[in-house]
Design an enzyme around this catalytic site. Sequence first.
Site, mmCIF file in Angstrom:
data_model
loop_
_atom_site.group_PDB
_atom_site.id
_atom_site.type_symbol
_atom_site.label_atom_id
_atom_site.label_comp_id
_atom_site.label_asym_id
_atom_site.label_seq_id
_atom_site.Cartn_x
_atom_site.Cartn_y
_atom_site.Cartn_z
ATOM 1 N N SER A 1 39.938 31.812 36.368
ATOM 2 C CA SER A 1 39.473 31.309 35.108
ATOM 3 C C SER A 1 38.777 30.236 34.903
ATOM 4 O O SER A 1 38.370 29.629 34.162
ATOM 5 C CB SER A 1 40.357 31.775 34.029
ATOM 6 N N LYS B 1 35.548 28.864 29.467
ATOM 7 C CA LYS B 1 35.575 28.269 28.035
ATOM 8 C C LYS B 1 34.377 27.892 27.297
ATOM 9 O O LYS B 1 34.292 28.064 26.128
ATOM 10 C CB LYS B 1 36.542 26.765 28.093
HETATM 11 C C1 LIG Z 1 41.345 27.672 33.438
HETATM 12 C C2 LIG Z 1 42.018 28.164 32.017
HETATM 13 N N1 LIG Z 1 42.406 29.399 32.330
HETATM 14 C C3 LIG Z 1 43.356 29.939 31.357
HETATM 15 C C4 LIG Z 1 43.395 29.226 30.124
HETATM 16 C C5 LIG Z 1 43.835 29.921 28.837
HETATM 17 O O1 LIG Z 1 43.202 30.344 28.091
HETATM 18 P P1 LIG Z 1 43.515 30.719 26.633
HETATM 19 O O2 LIG Z 1 43.973 29.592 25.890
HETATM 20 O O3 LIG Z 1 42.519 31.199 25.904
HETATM 21 O O4 LIG Z 1 44.653 31.769 26.692
HETATM 22 C C6 LIG Z 1 42.634 27.951 29.940
HETATM 23 C C7 LIG Z 1 42.570 27.224 28.532
HETATM 24 O O5 LIG Z 1 42.295 26.289 28.579
HETATM 25 C C8 LIG Z 1 42.010 27.335 30.909
HETATM 26 O O6 LIG Z 1 41.309 26.396 30.947
#
Ligand SMILES: Cc1ncc(COP(=O)(O)O)c(C=O)c1O
Length: 497
Positions: A302, A44
Amino acid sequence: MILSSRVYEVAQETPLQYATTLSTKLKNSIYLKREDLQPVFSFKIRGAYNKISHLTEKQREKGIVCCSAGNHAQGVALASTKLKVKAKIVMPISTPSIKVDAVRHHGGDFSEIILYGDNFDEAQAEARRLESEEGYTMIAPFDDPLVIAGQGTCGLEILKQSMGKDIDAIFICCGGGGLLAGIAAIIKRIRPEIKVIGVEAADAPGMTQSLLAGRVVSLPTVGLFADGAAVKTIGRETFRLCSQFVDDMIIVSTDEICAAIKDGFNDTRIVLEPAGALAIAGVKRYISKNGIVGKSFVATASGANMDFDRMRFVADRADNRETLISVKIPEVPGSFRQLYEQIFPRNVTEFSYRYQESSFAHIFLSFHAKNAEDASKVLDKLREKEYEVIELSDNEMAKVHARHLAGGRSPNVKNEVLYRFEFPEKPGALNLFLQKISSSWNVSLFHYRNHGADVGRVLVGLQIPPEEQQKFDHFLQVLGYTYFDETDNPVYTRFLL
Ligand SMILES: Cc1ncc(COP(=O)(O)O)c(C=O)c1O
């Protein structure tokens, strides 16, 4: 726009790591894009920093505002510190202190944390008020071209790092769609032959449904387990880009996400948060559904802002080798041993029983099978020996509640109905639930266990005389919690009635 993003003043170029154990298990090469290694433990920071660094001098002087209880808040806090821009970060009052503290740590003197409202919507309304009435610039979590471009730098790194490798598809987690849109846009421009596949939680499939409908669809409710990706309404811009560049979407269950957290841990020794493991769950499902062998895939890891308290729930669910069953056995000496002989040498992981004054007994039992075939072999063997067996591995009531309720039988209770409820977990939530549920009818059974998840799960038996059924139905509607009628669940009739 992605090429001119200025994220590296604070973000890291994270490794694309070959996942040895997972690759061997899946018979394909799996690479993890390690966004958990960013200074805020998620991707993020890329989007937040890119957006804030592009503000005008006047906007910077006035300051920024955002609303988030999660990773976006940490990204904005760290970016505002690095860029010396004052930030107001609005979070719901009930935000766990660990998350507030993390934002405070990254934001230092530049971020002011405003705890406001009982839920996310109320906090967001306050952030919007600060934007419209007081002139702060809103830093959106996903639906902004500069945020999307910042997240897209992750895709650019994947391209660079996978040069010379024959990557077949990239799996990307999707909440509001910022990361998915950003990565998809750059991949399709440079290497369009690589498939881009978005992954969503089964109880928050906003992008999947919107792409199917051909327009942005708002979900009435979303499951909270993968909280980072629990978004009711995806973005307009993210939708536009994903419609153009995303090849496919996959949805995965809570149990699949938990198993993916375990897979991530096995290869990295890092505990990914549920949203952070979505893409791993997606690649696993894709490979098994299509019977693929010998290909190469990338999955985004992520984020790793995992609440420690949730690990118990995750560990319970991650074990997909565990098969939960109920078996009826004769109430005679030696029955237990004879039953176990059918399962041995497999490991029994749980065994619950209580005497019930009859010629037979019901046993709750779970065991570790090597795989699904091995589990079926055991069930077939038991049935051949004329045991009455019910498979409970997909029975949510049995897994969450009944297995923890030893000796709860009460044959004399009249007019009992059994309901399972789910409600957003926050301090005082159980108390509120009790106030609402116990005012009108006698509670004859109750089970709640804090799973460290964002959703509270309760099993309740209530005595409802037939003439009050209508009043009860009305009560359920007004209560507003997700509920399931479990009165006919075989686990209830076998173990609790
Ligand atoms: C760890 C994680 N993965 C995935 C996402 C999803 O991201 P996006 O809202 O850009 O699809 C987030 C959103 O905060 C996140 O914190």
